[in-house]
Design a protein around this motif. Structure first.
Motif, PDB file in Angstrom:
ATOM      1  N   MET A   9      15.398  20.717  21.176  1.00 22.59           N
ATOM      2  CA  MET A   9      14.682  21.921  21.527  1.00 22.59           C
ATOM      3  C   MET A   9      15.030  23.073  20.581  1.00 22.59           C
ATOM      4  N   PHE A  10      16.237  23.103  20.070  1.00 26.59           N
ATOM      5  CA  PHE A  10      16.686  24.208  19.230  1.00 26.59           C
ATOM      6  C   PHE A  10      16.813  23.810  17.763  1.00 26.59           C
ATOM      7  N   GLN A  11      16.062  22.802  17.326  1.00 29.65           N
ATOM      8  CA  GLN A  11      16.193  22.307  15.955  1.00 29.65           C
ATOM      9  C   GLN A  11      15.882  23.374  14.913  1.00 29.65           C
ATOM     10  N   GLU A  12      14.885  24.227  15.178  1.00 31.25           N
ATOM     11  CA  GLU A  12      14.537  25.269  14.211  1.00 31.25           C
ATOM     12  C   GLU A  12      15.695  26.245  14.025  1.00 31.25           C
ATOM     13  N   ALA A  13      16.327  26.627  15.114  1.00 36.31           N
ATOM     14  CA  ALA A  13      17.481  27.537  15.027  1.00 36.31           C
ATOM     15  C   ALA A  13      18.611  26.881  14.242  1.00 36.31           C
ATOM     16  N   ILE A  14      18.876  25.629  14.524  1.00 34.16           N
ATOM     17  CA  ILE A  14      19.944  24.912  13.824  1.00 34.16           C
ATOM     18  C   ILE A  14      19.617  24.779  12.338  1.00 34.16           C
ATOM     19  N   SER A  15      18.355  24.487  12.030  1.00 35.76           N
ATOM     20  CA  SER A  15      17.990  24.319  10.623  1.00 35.76           C
ATOM     21  C   SER A  15      18.100  25.621   9.837  1.00 35.76           C
ATOM     22  N   HIS A  16      17.919  26.766  10.494  1.00 32.74           N
ATOM     23  CA  HIS A  16      18.031  28.056   9.810  1.00 32.74           C
ATOM     24  C   HIS A  16      19.464  28.562   9.704  1.00 32.74           C
ATOM     25  N   SER A  17      20.379  27.933  10.401  1.00 34.77           N
ATOM     26  CA  SER A  17      21.750  28.430  10.469  1.00 34.77           C
ATOM     27  C   SER A  17      22.608  27.886   9.330  1.00 34.77           C
ATOM     28  N   ARG A  18      23.432  28.743   8.787  1.00 34.89           N
ATOM     29  CA  ARG A  18      24.429  28.309   7.799  1.00 34.89           C
ATOM     30  C   ARG A  18      25.667  27.777   8.497  1.00 34.89           C
ATOM     31  N   ARG A  19      25.822  28.108   9.748  1.00 34.59           N
ATOM     32  CA  ARG A  19      26.978  27.692  10.547  1.00 34.59           C
ATOM     33  C   ARG A  19      26.519  26.735  11.643  1.00 34.59           C
ATOM     34  N   LYS A  20      25.993  25.601  11.225  1.00 27.60           N
ATOM     35  CA  LYS A  20      25.395  24.645  12.154  1.00 27.60           C
ATOM     36  C   LYS A  20      26.363  24.178  13.244  1.00 27.60           C
ATOM     37  N   GLY A  21      27.596  23.937  12.880  1.00 26.43           N
ATOM     38  CA  GLY A  21      28.590  23.472  13.857  1.00 26.43           C
ATOM     39  C   GLY A  21      28.831  24.501  14.946  1.00 26.43           C
ATOM     40  N   ALA A  22      29.018  25.748  14.556  1.00 23.80           N
ATOM     41  CA  ALA A  22      29.244  26.819  15.531  1.00 23.80           C
ATOM     42  C   ALA A  22      28.038  26.991  16.430  1.00 23.80           C
ATOM     43  N   LEU A  23      26.842  26.908  15.850  1.00 19.49           N
ATOM     44  CA  LEU A  23      25.628  27.072  16.647  1.00 19.49           C
ATOM     45  C   LEU A  23      25.445  25.903  17.609  1.00 19.49           C
ATOM     46  N   ARG A  24      25.670  24.685  17.141  1.00 18.83           N
ATOM     47  CA  ARG A  24      25.556  23.521  18.039  1.00 18.83           C
ATOM     48  C   ARG A  24      26.525  23.637  19.215  1.00 18.83           C
ATOM     49  N   THR A  25      27.751  24.049  18.944  1.00 17.49           N
ATOM     50  CA  THR A  25      28.740  24.229  20.017  1.00 17.49           C
ATOM     51  C   THR A  25      28.248  25.260  21.024  1.00 17.49           C
ATOM     52  N   LEU A  26      27.732  26.364  20.533  1.00 22.23           N
ATOM     53  CA  LEU A  26      27.207  27.408  21.406  1.00 22.23           C
ATOM     54  C   LEU A  26      26.044  26.889  22.248  1.00 22.23           C
ATOM     55  N   LEU A  27      25.135  26.164  21.620  1.00 19.09           N
ATOM     56  CA  LEU A  27      23.950  25.675  22.335  1.00 19.09           C
ATOM     57  C   LEU A  27      24.271  24.594  23.363  1.00 19.09           C
ATOM     58  N   MET A  28      25.430  23.991  23.254  1.00 21.51           N
ATOM     59  CA  MET A  28      25.843  22.986  24.242  1.00 21.51           C
ATOM     60  C   MET A  28      26.434  23.635  25.491  1.00 21.51           C
ATOM     61  N   SER A  29      26.656  24.958  25.462  1.00 17.24           N
ATOM     62  CA  SER A  29      27.233  25.639  26.615  1.00 17.24           C
ATOM     63  C   SER A  29      26.248  25.652  27.773  1.00 17.24           C
ATOM     64  N   HIS A  30      26.749  25.902  28.942  1.00 10.73           N
ATOM     65  CA  HIS A  30      25.932  25.844  30.146  1.00 10.73           C
ATOM     66  C   HIS A  30      24.763  26.828  30.134  1.00 10.73           C
ATOM     67  N   GLU A  31      24.876  27.926  29.416  1.00  6.59           N
ATOM     68  CA  GLU A  31      23.805  28.924  29.364  1.00  6.59           C
ATOM     69  C   GLU A  31      22.505  28.355  28.809  1.00  6.59           C
ATOM     70  N   PHE A  32      22.587  27.350  27.969  1.00  7.55           N
ATOM     71  CA  PHE A  32      21.406  26.837  27.292  1.00  7.55           C
ATOM     72  C   PHE A  32      20.957  25.471  27.793  1.00  7.55           C
ATOM     73  N   GLN A  33      21.632  24.924  28.766  1.00 14.35           N
ATOM     74  CA  GLN A  33      21.278  23.610  29.268  1.00 14.35           C
ATOM     75  C   GLN A  33      20.050  23.638  30.184  1.00 14.35           C
ATOM     76  N   ASP A  34      19.751  24.789  30.766  1.00 18.31           N
ATOM     77  CA  ASP A  34      18.615  24.909  31.672  1.00 18.31           C
ATOM     78  C   ASP A  34      17.705  26.030  31.197  1.00 18.31           C
TER      79      ASP A  34
END
Length: 88
Positions: free
Chosen positions: A1-26
């Motif tokens: 769902m957030f592939q575009e955000a990840i593709s634009h990020s230079r810090r993909k690891g940090a963004l993926r970790t953030l997106l796995m948090s409970h705030e973004f699961q629903d």
């Protein structure tokens, strides 16, 4: 769902970790909000200068809006490439 955000990020690891948090699961939790309200909420949760910037926040918000069929009233021109495209 957030592939575009990840593709634009230079810090993909940090963004993926953030997106796995409970705030973004629903993403449905944002169903009755406007783009602006979601953007401000995501900005509050995510903005970290030089790590998670405005383009990523916009992309995350856009993905949530697409998921919930929320119209995006504003298009933000962020970065030199898009600004150059607008001038042309």
């Amino acid at each position: 769902m957030f592939q575009e955000a990840i593709s634009h990020s230079r810090r993909k690891g940090a963004l993926r970790t953030l997106l796995m948090s409970h705030e973004f699961q629903d993403a449905a939790q944002y169903a009755n909000q406007s783009f602006d309200d979601i953007f401000l909420h995501i900005h509050t949760l995510c903005y970290v200068p030089k790590t998670i910037g405005l383009l990523c926040i916009y992309d995350i918000t856009a993905a949530i809006c697409r998921h919930n069929n929320i119209n995006i009233d504003n298009i933000f021109i962020i970065g030199k490439g898009p600004q150059r495209a607008v001038r042309i």
